[in-house]
Design a protein around this motif. Structure first.
Motif, PDB file in Angstrom:
ATOM      1  N   LYS A  75      25.391 -53.849  21.290  1.00  0.00           N
ATOM      2  CA  LYS A  75      26.717 -53.338  21.640  1.00  0.00           C
ATOM      3  C   LYS A  75      26.862 -53.072  23.134  1.00  0.00           C
ATOM      4  N   GLY A  76      25.771 -53.348  23.889  1.00  0.00           N
ATOM      5  CA  GLY A  76      25.822 -53.163  25.329  1.00  0.00           C
ATOM      6  C   GLY A  76      25.606 -51.742  25.797  1.00  0.00           C
ATOM      7  N   ALA A  77      25.011 -50.917  24.952  1.00  0.00           N
ATOM      8  CA  ALA A  77      24.788 -49.518  25.320  1.00  0.00           C
ATOM      9  C   ALA A  77      23.734 -49.401  26.415  1.00  0.00           C
ATOM     10  N   SER A  78      23.876 -48.407  27.260  1.00  0.00           N
ATOM     11  CA  SER A  78      22.882 -48.088  28.280  1.00  0.00           C
ATOM     12  C   SER A  78      22.022 -46.944  27.751  1.00  0.00           C
ATOM     13  N   LEU A  79      20.725 -47.173  27.635  1.00  0.00           N
ATOM     14  CA  LEU A  79      19.839 -46.209  26.991  1.00  0.00           C
ATOM     15  C   LEU A  79      19.208 -45.250  27.996  1.00  0.00           C
ATOM     16  N   PRO A  80      18.844 -44.052  27.536  1.00  0.00           N
ATOM     17  CA  PRO A  80      18.087 -43.137  28.399  1.00  0.00           C
ATOM     18  C   PRO A  80      16.628 -43.605  28.485  1.00  0.00           C
ATOM     19  N   GLU A  81      15.864 -42.939  29.301  1.00  0.00           N
ATOM     20  CA  GLU A  81      14.417 -43.194  29.324  1.00  0.00           C
ATOM     21  C   GLU A  81      13.860 -42.816  27.955  1.00  0.00           C
ATOM     22  N   ILE A  82      12.835 -43.570  27.519  1.00  0.00           N
ATOM     23  CA  ILE A  82      12.315 -43.406  26.154  1.00  0.00           C
ATOM     24  C   ILE A  82      10.824 -43.113  26.184  1.00  0.00           C
ATOM     25  N   ILE A  83      10.411 -42.166  25.346  1.00  0.00           N
ATOM     26  CA  ILE A  83       8.999 -41.956  25.028  1.00  0.00           C
ATOM     27  C   ILE A  83       8.882 -41.979  23.516  1.00  0.00           C
ATOM     28  N   PHE A  84       8.157 -42.951  22.993  1.00  0.00           N
ATOM     29  CA  PHE A  84       7.965 -43.044  21.546  1.00  0.00           C
ATOM     30  C   PHE A  84       6.919 -42.017  21.102  1.00  0.00           C
ATOM     31  N   VAL A  85       7.090 -41.529  19.883  1.00  0.00           N
ATOM     32  CA  VAL A  85       6.138 -40.587  19.285  1.00  0.00           C
ATOM     33  C   VAL A  85       5.616 -41.233  18.007  1.00  0.00           C
ATOM     34  N   THR A  86       4.322 -41.537  17.979  1.00  0.00           N
ATOM     35  CA  THR A  86       3.745 -42.255  16.839  1.00  0.00           C
ATOM     36  C   THR A  86       2.646 -41.433  16.181  1.00  0.00           C
ATOM     37  N   ALA A  87       2.490 -41.623  14.884  1.00  0.00           N
ATOM     38  CA  ALA A  87       1.388 -40.992  14.167  1.00  0.00           C
ATOM     39  C   ALA A  87       0.111 -41.776  14.439  1.00  0.00           C
ATOM     40  N   HIS A  88      -0.997 -41.056  14.611  1.00  0.00           N
ATOM     41  CA  HIS A  88      -2.273 -41.701  14.909  1.00  0.00           C
ATOM     42  C   HIS A  88      -2.659 -42.681  13.799  1.00  0.00           C
ATOM     43  N   GLY A  89      -2.981 -43.913  14.184  1.00  0.00           N
ATOM     44  CA  GLY A  89      -3.422 -44.911  13.220  1.00  0.00           C
ATOM     45  C   GLY A  89      -2.310 -45.657  12.518  1.00  0.00           C
ATOM     46  N   SER A  90      -1.060 -45.263  12.755  1.00  0.00           N
ATOM     47  CA  SER A  90       0.066 -45.949  12.121  1.00  0.00           C
ATOM     48  C   SER A  90       0.828 -46.757  13.162  1.00  0.00           C
ATOM     49  N   PHE A  91       1.527 -47.780  12.704  1.00  0.00           N
ATOM     50  CA  PHE A  91       2.334 -48.626  13.586  1.00  0.00           C
ATOM     51  C   PHE A  91       1.505 -49.183  14.755  1.00  0.00           C
ATOM     52  N   GLU A  92       0.259 -49.585  14.468  1.00  0.00           N
ATOM     53  CA  GLU A  92      -0.578 -50.110  15.550  1.00  0.00           C
ATOM     54  C   GLU A  92       0.035 -51.365  16.172  1.00  0.00           C
ATOM     55  N   PHE A  93       0.646 -52.186  15.326  1.00  0.00           N
ATOM     56  CA  PHE A  93       1.322 -53.390  15.804  1.00  0.00           C
ATOM     57  C   PHE A  93       2.419 -53.008  16.798  1.00  0.00           C
ATOM     58  N   ALA A  94       3.223 -52.000  16.435  1.00  0.00           N
ATOM     59  CA  ALA A  94       4.318 -51.558  17.299  1.00  0.00           C
ATOM     60  C   ALA A  94       3.779 -50.893  18.563  1.00  0.00           C
ATOM     61  N   THR A  95       2.709 -50.122  18.438  1.00  0.00           N
ATOM     62  CA  THR A  95       2.136 -49.448  19.598  1.00  0.00           C
ATOM     63  C   THR A  95       1.670 -50.445  20.643  1.00  0.00           C
ATOM     64  N   LYS A  96       1.069 -51.539  20.188  1.00  0.00           N
ATOM     65  CA  LYS A  96       0.629 -52.564  21.135  1.00  0.00           C
ATOM     66  C   LYS A  96       1.827 -53.221  21.805  1.00  0.00           C
ATOM     67  N   ALA A  97       2.872 -53.475  21.042  1.00  0.00           N
ATOM     68  CA  ALA A  97       4.087 -54.056  21.620  1.00  0.00           C
ATOM     69  C   ALA A  97       4.712 -53.111  22.641  1.00  0.00           C
ATOM     70  N   ILE A  98       4.682 -51.808  22.365  1.00  0.00           N
ATOM     71  CA  ILE A  98       5.194 -50.813  23.306  1.00  0.00           C
ATOM     72  C   ILE A  98       4.429 -50.885  24.623  1.00  0.00           C
ATOM     73  N   LYS A  99       3.107 -51.052  24.544  1.00  0.00           N
ATOM     74  CA  LYS A  99       2.297 -51.183  25.762  1.00  0.00           C
ATOM     75  C   LYS A  99       2.650 -52.462  26.519  1.00  0.00           C
ATOM     76  N   TYR A 100       2.833 -53.558  25.792  1.00  0.00           N
ATOM     77  CA  TYR A 100       3.178 -54.831  26.438  1.00  0.00           C
ATOM     78  C   TYR A 100       4.509 -54.711  27.178  1.00  0.00           C
ATOM     79  N   ALA A 101       5.398 -53.881  26.671  1.00  0.00           N
ATOM     80  CA  ALA A 101       6.718 -53.710  27.289  1.00  0.00           C
ATOM     81  C   ALA A 101       6.715 -52.637  28.372  1.00  0.00           C
TER      82      ALA A 101
END
Length: 273
Positions: A75-101
């Motif tokens: 929709k073209g929204a402008s986002l604020p700065e982001i810090i993701f909060v993840t549970a230890h050992g979960s979403f490892e795939f997403a956590t690695k992608a977050i680092k790549y980005a």
């Protein structure tokens, strides 16, 4: 004292209160001005122009925060700065992608020290407005093949993030607490991350191998390798030397590469000598 307006997206109300308490306890002029526990509330929070920084839980009821981010970007929204909060050992795939980005994250249970470090990283940024391209890049990675991504984000001096094709990198080299990236066009880029960060990030990527404590090499650019004197000749005619500790593993990995790779015709003849 600097004033920072913060939003929290978290599907557990108890954890919202915990995070609010930890933030208040830091006494850093951080004001939690909005919270959200559903996808609908998250959409409102992330489009609030007063919010400078948002802590985002990944898993929400009926979806993930990535669904919300994709909808807002479309929709073209402008986002604020982001810090993701993840549970230890979960979403490892997403956590690695977050680092790549080159996006930031902290792990539950959040400690005061880790929260303070994340806040300080945000404050140190010269430009505290996140580029939406980082989230676009993240979402693209999550939809693609994270086992062999073709590019990654690199944090350059002054917090600038540049997305680089991995095949354009000849090698990563340690330089004290930062890394030098030697590019195939002969340019050198400086990253604020140390070599250990990239060794961890690229672990499992068959195209990158550590040859010493100081160097991580793209095997696609190795044209010749002599296991006796541990020398490597790269595609730019630059010579590198592998350390004794890493030489045996290097030889094994190069031999294991598929015979279709351009390396093999040069490499195998050397191994047989």
């Amino acid at each position: 004292m600097i004033q920072i307006n913060v939003g929290i997206v978290e599907d557990t109300l108890e954890y919202i209160e915990t995070l609010k308490f930890l933030i208040a306890d830091l006494d850093k002029g951080i004001n939690v001005i909005a919270t959200a526990s559903t996808m609908e509330e998250a959409r409102v929070l992330l489009t609030n122009p007063d919010i400078q920084l948002a802590f985002l839980d990944i898993q929400l009821k009926r979806g993930t925060i990535f669904d919300v981010l994709e909808e807002l970007l479309n929709k073209g929204a402008s986002l604020p700065e982001i810090i993701f909060v993840t549970a230890h050992g979960s979403f490892e795939f997403a956590t690695k992608a977050i680092k790549y980005a080159c996006l930031d994250f902290i792990t539950k249970p959040v400690s005061s020290d880790h929260l303070l470090e994340a806040i300080e990283r945000f404050i140190r940024k010269e430009n505290t407005k996140m580029n939406n391209s980082q989230v676009h890049f993240l979402l693209k990675l999550l939809k693609g093949n994270m086992h062999s991504p073709k590019s990654l984000g690199v944090i350059l001096p002054r917090g600038v993030v540049e997305f680089i094709d991995l095949n354009d990198i000849l090698y990563f080299q340690s330089d004290s607490n930062i890394s030098k990236l030697k590019m195939k066009n002969q340019h050198v880029k400086l990253s604020t991350k140390n070599l250990g960060y990239y060794i961890d990030l690229l672990q499992g990527n068959p195209n990158f191998i550590q040859i010493s404590k100081q160097c991580l090499v793209n095997t696609n650019h190795i044209k010749k390798y002599n296991h006796r004197d541990k020398s490597l000749l790269l595609s730019n005619q630059e010579a590198l030397i592998a350390s004794h500790r890493f030489n045996r593993h290097l030889k094994k990995e190069l031999l294991n590469k598929n015979s279709s790779n351009s390396l093999l015709s040069d490499l195998l003849s050397l191994f047989k000598n």
